[in-house]
Write a protein that holds these residues in place. Sequence first.
Motif, PDB file in Angstrom:
ATOM      1  N   TRP A  97       0.829  -1.196   0.000  1.00 41.47           N
ATOM      2  CA  TRP A  97       0.000   0.000   0.000  1.00 41.47           C
ATOM      3  C   TRP A  97       0.869   1.254   0.000  1.00 41.47           C
ATOM      4  CZ3 TRP A  97      -4.517   2.211  -0.818  1.00 41.47           C
ATOM      5  CH2 TRP A  97      -4.792   3.439  -0.239  1.00 41.47           C
ATOM      6  N   ASN A  98       1.879   1.295   0.843  1.00 49.31           N
ATOM      7  CA  ASN A  98       2.751   2.471   0.915  1.00 49.31           C
ATOM      8  C   ASN A  98       3.487   2.697  -0.401  1.00 49.31           C
ATOM      9  OD1 ASN A  98       1.971   2.896   3.546  1.00 49.31           O
ATOM     10  ND2 ASN A  98       3.745   1.881   4.438  1.00 49.31           N
ATOM     11  N   GLN A  99       3.877   1.607  -1.036  1.00 47.58           N
ATOM     12  CA  GLN A  99       4.544   1.741  -2.332  1.00 47.58           C
ATOM     13  C   GLN A  99       3.585   2.306  -3.376  1.00 47.58           C
ATOM     14  OE1 GLN A  99       5.859  -1.933  -4.236  1.00 47.58           O
ATOM     15  NE2 GLN A  99       7.746  -0.929  -4.893  1.00 47.58           N
ATOM     16  N   SER A 100       2.362   1.820  -3.372  1.00 43.07           N
ATOM     17  CA  SER A 100       1.358   2.313  -4.322  1.00 43.07           C
ATOM     18  C   SER A 100       1.049   3.785  -4.074  1.00 43.07           C
ATOM     19  CB  SER A 100       0.070   1.488  -4.211  1.00 43.07           C
ATOM     20  OG  SER A 100       0.297   0.140  -4.548  1.00 43.07           O
ATOM     21  N   ILE A 101       0.934   4.165  -2.804  1.00 46.53           N
ATOM     22  CA  ILE A 101       0.655   5.555  -2.457  1.00 46.53           C
ATOM     23  C   ILE A 101       1.812   6.453  -2.918  1.00 46.53           C
ATOM     24  CG2 ILE A 101       0.513   7.151  -0.511  1.00 46.53           C
ATOM     25  CD1 ILE A 101      -2.080   5.739  -1.268  1.00 46.53           C
ATOM     26  N   GLY A 102       3.035   5.956  -2.778  1.00 49.51           N
ATOM     27  CA  GLY A 102       4.185   6.730  -3.244  1.00 49.51           C
ATOM     28  C   GLY A 102       4.146   6.951  -4.741  1.00 49.51           C
ATOM     29  N   ILE A 103       3.747   5.923  -5.488  1.00 45.66           N
ATOM     30  CA  ILE A 103       3.646   6.037  -6.949  1.00 45.66           C
ATOM     31  C   ILE A 103       2.550   7.027  -7.337  1.00 45.66           C
ATOM     32  CG2 ILE A 103       3.062   4.794  -9.066  1.00 45.66           C
ATOM     33  CD1 ILE A 103       4.370   2.323  -7.809  1.00 45.66           C
ATOM     34  N   LEU A 104       1.384   6.910  -6.701  1.00 45.15           N
ATOM     35  CA  LEU A 104       0.273   7.808  -7.017  1.00 45.15           C
ATOM     36  C   LEU A 104       0.607   9.248  -6.643  1.00 45.15           C
ATOM     37  CD1 LEU A 104      -2.806   5.677  -5.894  1.00 45.15           C
ATOM     38  CD2 LEU A 104      -2.072   6.196  -8.229  1.00 45.15           C
ATOM     39  N   ALA A 105       1.293   9.432  -5.507  1.00 47.54           N
ATOM     40  CA  ALA A 105       1.678  10.785  -5.101  1.00 47.54           C
ATOM     41  C   ALA A 105       2.643  11.388  -6.112  1.00 47.54           C
ATOM     42  CB  ALA A 105       2.314  10.748  -3.712  1.00 47.54           C
ATOM     43  N   GLY A 106       3.590  10.576  -6.582  1.00 46.23           N
ATOM     44  CA  GLY A 106       4.516  11.058  -7.606  1.00 46.23           C
ATOM     45  C   GLY A 106       3.806  11.415  -8.892  1.00 46.23           C
ATOM     46  N   PHE A 107       2.815  10.595  -9.261  1.00 42.79           N
ATOM     47  CA  PHE A 107       2.048  10.860 -10.481  1.00 42.79           C
ATOM     48  C   PHE A 107       1.295  12.190 -10.378  1.00 42.79           C
ATOM     49  CE2 PHE A 107      -2.196  10.610 -12.460  1.00 42.79           C
ATOM     50  CZ  PHE A 107      -1.820  10.601 -13.801  1.00 42.79           C
ATOM     51  N   TYR A 108       0.630  12.417  -9.247  1.00 42.54           N
ATOM     52  CA  TYR A 108      -0.160  13.648  -9.102  1.00 42.54           C
ATOM     53  C   TYR A 108       0.734  14.884  -8.993  1.00 42.54           C
ATOM     54  CZ  TYR A 108      -4.836  11.685  -8.939  1.00 42.54           C
ATOM     55  OH  TYR A 108      -6.029  11.091  -9.289  1.00 42.54           O
ATOM     56  N   LYS A 109       1.872  14.751  -8.355  1.00 41.41           N
ATOM     57  CA  LYS A 109       2.799  15.890  -8.300  1.00 41.41           C
ATOM     58  C   LYS A 109       3.266  16.251  -9.705  1.00 41.41           C
ATOM     59  CE  LYS A 109       4.570  15.277  -3.605  1.00 41.41           C
ATOM     60  NZ  LYS A 109       3.998  16.559  -3.131  1.00 41.41           N
ATOM     61  N   TRP A 110       3.555  15.211 -10.493  1.00 42.35           N
ATOM     62  CA  TRP A 110       3.957  15.449 -11.892  1.00 42.35           C
ATOM     63  C   TRP A 110       2.803  16.095 -12.663  1.00 42.35           C
ATOM     64  CZ3 TRP A 110       1.649  13.578 -16.305  1.00 42.35           C
ATOM     65  CH2 TRP A 110       2.355  13.758 -17.503  1.00 42.35           C
ATOM     66  N   ALA A 111       1.573  15.579 -12.479  1.00 47.78           N
ATOM     67  CA  ALA A 111       0.412  16.101 -13.210  1.00 47.78           C
ATOM     68  C   ALA A 111       0.130  17.550 -12.850  1.00 47.78           C
ATOM     69  CB  ALA A 111      -0.812  15.232 -12.921  1.00 47.78           C
ATOM     70  N   VAL A 112       0.293  17.898 -11.565  1.00 49.06           N
ATOM     71  CA  VAL A 112       0.095  19.285 -11.141  1.00 49.06           C
ATOM     72  C   VAL A 112       1.160  20.178 -11.766  1.00 49.06           C
ATOM     73  CG1 VAL A 112       0.145  20.857  -9.174  1.00 49.06           C
ATOM     74  CG2 VAL A 112      -1.077  18.680  -8.991  1.00 49.06           C
ATOM     75  N   GLY A 113       2.400  19.702 -11.743  1.00 49.61           N
ATOM     76  CA  GLY A 113       3.490  20.487 -12.317  1.00 49.61           C
ATOM     77  C   GLY A 113       3.358  20.708 -13.810  1.00 49.61           C
ATOM     78  N   GLU A 114       2.756  19.734 -14.503  1.00 50.49           N
ATOM     79  CA  GLU A 114       2.581  19.838 -15.957  1.00 50.49           C
ATOM     80  C   GLU A 114       1.280  20.529 -16.340  1.00 50.49           C
ATOM     81  OE1 GLU A 114       4.730  18.982 -18.335  1.00 50.49           O
ATOM     82  OE2 GLU A 114       6.228  18.396 -16.829  1.00 50.49           O
ATOM     83  N   GLY A 115       0.468  20.869 -15.367  1.00 49.84           N
ATOM     84  CA  GLY A 115      -0.774  21.586 -15.646  1.00 49.84           C
ATOM     85  C   GLY A 115      -1.960  20.711 -15.978  1.00 49.84           C
ATOM     86  N   PHE A 116      -1.858  19.395 -15.781  1.00 52.26           N
ATOM     87  CA  PHE A 116      -2.988  18.508 -16.060  1.00 52.26           C
ATOM     88  C   PHE A 116      -3.950  18.446 -14.886  1.00 52.26           C
ATOM     89  CE2 PHE A 116       0.420  16.685 -18.784  1.00 52.26           C
ATOM     90  CZ  PHE A 116      -0.195  16.893 -20.007  1.00 52.26           C
ATOM     91  N   ALA A 117      -3.439  18.603 -13.674  1.00 52.84           N
ATOM     92  CA  ALA A 117      -4.273  18.516 -12.474  1.00 52.84           C
ATOM     93  C   ALA A 117      -4.154  19.790 -11.657  1.00 52.84           C
ATOM     94  CB  ALA A 117      -3.862  17.307 -11.633  1.00 52.84           C
ATOM     95  N   LYS A 118      -5.219  20.128 -10.963  1.00 57.26           N
ATOM     96  CA  LYS A 118      -5.209  21.303 -10.104  1.00 57.26           C
ATOM     97  C   LYS A 118      -5.043  20.928  -8.632  1.00 57.26           C
ATOM     98  CE  LYS A 118      -8.092  24.102 -13.181  1.00 57.26           C
ATOM     99  NZ  LYS A 118      -9.339  24.903 -13.311  1.00 57.26           N
ATOM    100  N   ALA A 119      -5.236  19.641  -8.326  1.00 56.42           N
ATOM    101  CA  ALA A 119      -5.140  19.213  -6.930  1.00 56.42           C
ATOM    102  C   ALA A 119      -4.789  17.732  -6.877  1.00 56.42           C
ATOM    103  CB  ALA A 119      -6.452  19.465  -6.190  1.00 56.42           C
ATOM    104  N   GLU A 120      -4.316  17.283  -5.730  1.00 57.09           N
ATOM    105  CA  GLU A 120      -4.039  15.880  -5.495  1.00 57.09           C
ATOM    106  C   GLU A 120      -4.786  15.441  -4.237  1.00 57.09           C
ATOM    107  OE1 GLU A 120      -0.124  14.849  -3.840  1.00 57.09           O
ATOM    108  OE2 GLU A 120       0.453  16.936  -4.213  1.00 57.09           O
ATOM    109  N   PRO A 121      -5.040  14.143  -4.086  1.00 59.50           N
ATOM    110  CA  PRO A 121      -5.878  13.687  -2.973  1.00 59.50           C
ATOM    111  C   PRO A 121      -5.141  13.508  -1.650  1.00 59.50           C
ATOM    112  CG  PRO A 121      -5.312  11.838  -4.368  1.00 59.50           C
ATOM    113  CD  PRO A 121      -4.752  13.064  -5.039  1.00 59.50           C
ATOM    114  N   PHE A 122      -3.841  13.776  -1.601  1.00 60.55           N
ATOM    115  CA  PHE A 122      -3.065  13.450  -0.416  1.00 60.55           C
ATOM    116  C   PHE A 122      -2.833  14.667   0.485  1.00 60.55           C
ATOM    117  CE2 PHE A 122      -1.737  10.637  -3.894  1.00 60.55           C
ATOM    118  CZ  PHE A 122      -2.170   9.422  -3.359  1.00 60.55           C
ATOM    119  N   THR A 123      -2.722  14.368   1.777  1.00 58.73           N
ATOM    120  CA  THR A 123      -2.420  15.373   2.781  1.00 58.73           C
ATOM    121  C   THR A 123      -1.068  15.043   3.398  1.00 58.73           C
ATOM    122  OG1 THR A 123      -4.771  15.644   3.284  1.00 58.73           O
ATOM    123  CG2 THR A 123      -3.191  16.476   4.915  1.00 58.73           C
ATOM    124  N   TYR A 124      -0.254  16.053   3.647  1.00 57.28           N
ATOM    125  CA  TYR A 124       1.094  15.836   4.165  1.00 57.28           C
ATOM    126  C   TYR A 124       1.281  16.544   5.501  1.00 57.28           C
ATOM    127  CZ  TYR A 124       1.976  14.376  -0.654  1.00 57.28           C
ATOM    128  OH  TYR A 124       1.913  13.753  -1.862  1.00 57.28           O
TER     129      TYR A 124
END
Length: 328
Positions: free
Chosen positions: A119-146
């Motif tokens: 689960w932690n590995q999957s969450i790390g992958i999804l977090a990396g994906f959303y950070k990339w998507a936000v940086g590239e302008g595809f997403a405006k938000a991600e589902p994770f809290t830090y």
Amino acid sequence: MHQVIYSSAGWESWGLAFRPAIPEGMSLLFDDDLLFEDSNGSRPVVVINRWACELPTNGVPAPRSWPYYVRTVREWLEFISEHGVSLFDTRTRLKAVLGSYSVYRARGPIKHRFAASTWNQSIGILAGFYKWAVGEGFAKAEPFTYRQGVSTFASQMRKGLVNQARRRQAKPHVTIKYLDEGFSDLFLKGLAGLDPDGERDLAYRGRELTRNAAVGRMVVSSGLRSQEFTYLLVSEVPALPSRRSEVPVAFPVPEGVTKGSKFRETWIDYDALAELWSYIDLDRAAATMGSPWRPPARWGGTADRVGGRPSRRAGERDQGAMGSSRSR
């Protein structure tokens, strides 16, 4: 949704002027209708495939890891789609479905449950994906809290962000599974065709007993991965010291066979190395005895202790220490 491995073979017949700039062996996604856009514009698979193609330069150089990364995002997309949530929905909706996904992976159908480490590995992958998507302008938000976290190593303290969706798991020294000494001895005897008492097992019908025993003992002693010992060349096996020593022998593992193509070094017991060289010398002598044939110089290829690069044709004939060939 289909997940396939890309190959450029035959690209000249695709009606393209140039070879596609897609990494060979990359894992890509396609919707069932094989379309990349519809009335709503580009579909999520377009963004996921673009992210996948950038994995080799975003900290994931190992080809064997690419399908797992893509599958992780694909399974997340399939789950949230069943709940009417899009891949780049609002933060509120994404956080809500993330909670459901966490419960699904923890207490859902057994075959779909994840251990804490997975689960932690999957969450790390999804977090990396959303950070990339936000940086590239595809997403405006991600589902994770830090939250702010602190870690210490070698008397040095470092601060960083910790994903709140991660689960607590046991420390590495608790989760390491060691092969019981008695079982490893039984395992090696089995590879050699011997019974638990060390006597020849007359009912055993295996082949290549000397090789199996030598390689098995080498793996137990050195801890090589399956990919590493399968494609190891004879020239890459460490030389046997002139005198027996209780101190393990350094075993360089060439980058051509390691995960991520990163050179590393392990160790092997003297007796295990001696048994391996005994097999190598026997096998080489049996294979070449009475034969005047030698590989032509034009075949090229190089091989030494730090790595081998045989030519394609030479690789078909030159057998490695494990009885298999490699061309890299």
